[in-house]
Design a protein around this motif. Structure first.
Motif, PDB file in Angstrom:
ATOM      1  N   MET A  79       0.861  -1.187   0.000  1.00 56.06           N
ATOM      2  CA  MET A  79       0.000   0.000   0.000  1.00 56.06           C
ATOM      3  C   MET A  79       0.896   1.236   0.000  1.00 56.06           C
ATOM      4  O   MET A  79       1.174   1.808   1.046  1.00 56.06           O
ATOM      5  N   ASP A  80       1.303   1.667  -1.166  1.00 59.20           N
ATOM      6  CA  ASP A  80       2.296   2.745  -1.248  1.00 59.20           C
ATOM      7  C   ASP A  80       1.676   4.009  -1.842  1.00 59.20           C
ATOM      8  O   ASP A  80       0.762   3.935  -2.664  1.00 59.20           O
ATOM      9  N   TYR A 139       0.688  -4.767   3.410  1.00 58.19           N
ATOM     10  CA  TYR A 139       1.958  -4.257   3.933  1.00 58.19           C
ATOM     11  C   TYR A 139       1.682  -2.876   4.524  1.00 58.19           C
ATOM     12  O   TYR A 139       1.459  -1.900   3.792  1.00 58.19           O
ATOM     13  N   ALA A 140       1.662  -2.810   5.838  1.00 59.96           N
ATOM     14  CA  ALA A 140       1.296  -1.562   6.516  1.00 59.96           C
ATOM     15  C   ALA A 140       2.512  -0.801   7.023  1.00 59.96           C
ATOM     16  O   ALA A 140       2.505   0.434   7.078  1.00 59.96           O
ATOM     17  N   PHE A 141       3.559  -1.538   7.429  1.00 62.88           N
ATOM     18  CA  PHE A 141       4.754  -0.878   7.986  1.00 62.88           C
ATOM     19  C   PHE A 141       5.922  -1.836   7.847  1.00 62.88           C
ATOM     20  O   PHE A 141       5.889  -2.949   8.382  1.00 62.88           O
ATOM     21  N   ASN A 167      10.829   1.010   7.630  1.00 63.64           N
ATOM     22  CA  ASN A 167      10.100   2.260   7.868  1.00 63.64           C
ATOM     23  C   ASN A 167      10.440   2.902   9.217  1.00 63.64           C
ATOM     24  O   ASN A 167      10.119   4.074   9.443  1.00 63.64           O
ATOM     25  N   ARG A 191      12.114   6.344   9.233  1.00 63.98           N
ATOM     26  CA  ARG A 191      11.397   7.606   8.966  1.00 63.98           C
ATOM     27  C   ARG A 191      11.421   8.523  10.194  1.00 63.98           C
ATOM     28  O   ARG A 191      11.703   8.066  11.299  1.00 63.98           O
ATOM     29  N   ARG A 222       0.911  -3.480  -6.189  1.00 61.01           N
ATOM     30  CA  ARG A 222       1.576  -2.348  -5.534  1.00 61.01           C
ATOM     31  C   ARG A 222       0.997  -1.061  -6.091  1.00 61.01           C
ATOM     32  O   ARG A 222       1.020  -0.826  -7.303  1.00 61.01           O
ATOM     33  N   ARG A 253       8.677  -2.350  -7.332  1.00 61.65           N
ATOM     34  CA  ARG A 253       9.649  -3.126  -6.564  1.00 61.65           C
ATOM     35  C   ARG A 253       8.937  -3.790  -5.390  1.00 61.65           C
ATOM     36  O   ARG A 253       7.805  -3.440  -5.059  1.00 61.65           O
ATOM     37  N   SER A 300      10.348  -4.197  -2.130  1.00 64.99           N
ATOM     38  CA  SER A 300      10.634  -3.581  -0.825  1.00 64.99           C
ATOM     39  C   SER A 300      10.553  -4.578   0.341  1.00 64.99           C
ATOM     40  O   SER A 300       9.955  -4.280   1.376  1.00 64.99           O
TER      41      SER A 300
END
Ligand code: IPE
Ligand code: IPE
Ligand code: MG
Length: 237
Positions: A17-18, A60-62, A66, A69, A179, A185, A187
């Motif tokens: 989820m980007d 994919y949440a985190f 990450n 950040r 994605r 990609r 990730s």
């Protein structure tokens, strides 16, 4: 309609989820506003998935990367998970959604862990959809961890290893990986489980992702010919 591609067990769709940050920045808003809007897109997607033949949905949440950040963004994300769990658990029970959280738990805020456990317990009976939320998740780390648990250097079969890898929330291999956000990609997401996944990349930023986008991705998937290394089956007649 059931197709030859889902073996009657329903599809496993995984989504990176980007695009939350860019979505917000394009509006002159703080990145956190994008994550909040992203949580609404999660709700829409979870609601749409079972009707489209999806039985397992891994989001994919985190990612474990990450944590790099800014602290402010990380704590906003952790706060959002808390709000999401608090608000959505009852809805999951109502809709027969079983919730699992995959990834490391030892670095999450202490408050979050009992909420995750409570959410998993409360939704354990859900049979319509298995929702797997990846939080502090790294596929390489998950593979290393599973490899470390192989006893006495014994070689495992692929099936055994896949079971070990997904012990916390068993799931079949990914059928379709989506994605959003335009990047193409992985990730560090589900590297083993996506060995034969069909890949679908969309420029749509995650907060704008709607049921129609999931439907379009699945329509695309149903036109793909999955061969798993073999030659295509000859059509009868
Ligand atoms: C995805 O959106 C959400 C998380 C990684 C938590 P991003 O925050 O990566 O958004 P972009 O890629 O910066 O737009
Ligand atoms: C992947 O997105 C992680 C999530 C969507 C949770 P990132 O935005 O972190 O990935 P990169 O940095 O663009 O590869
Ligand atoms: Mg991103």
């Amino acid at each position: 309609m059931r197709t030859h591609t889902d073996n009657g067990r329903g599809l496993h769709v995984a989504i990176i989820m980007d695009g939350n940050g860019r979505w917000a920045e394009a509006r002159g808003w703080p990145r956190e506003a994008g994550h909040r809007a992203g949580a609404d897109a999660v709700r829409r997607t979870v609601e749409a998935a079972p009707k489209l033949g999806v039985r397992t949905l891994t989001l994919y949440a985190f990612s474990s990367d990450n944590w790099k950040r800014p602290a402010r963004e990380v704590s906003a994300l952790m706060r959002l998970f808390r709000i999401y769990l608090g608000r959505e658990t009852a809805r999951c029970v109502e809709n027969g959604v079983r919730l699992s959280v995959i990834g490391r738990r030892d670095r999450l805020p202490a408050l979050l862990v009992p909420m995750i456990e409570q959410g998993e317990r409360a939704t354990a009976g859900g049979a319509n959809l298995h929702l797997r939320l990846a939080v502090d998740y790294s596929s390489r780390e998950a593979i290393l961890h599973a490899a470390g648990r192989l006893r006495g250097g014994r070689a495992a079969t692929r099936e055994e290893f896949a079971r070990l890898l997904n012990e916390a929330a068993p799931a079949p291999d990914v059928d379709l990986l989506i994605r959003s956000g335009g990047e193409q990609r992985l990730s560090d997401f589900l590297l083993w489980e996506c060995a034969y996944a069909e890949l679908h990349f969309t420029p749509r930023m995650w907060p704008d992702f709607a049921a129609g986008d999931l439907e379009a991705a699945l329509a695309d998937y149903h036109h793909r010919q999955r061969r798993f290394g073999a030659v295509p089956a000859v059509k009868a007649g």
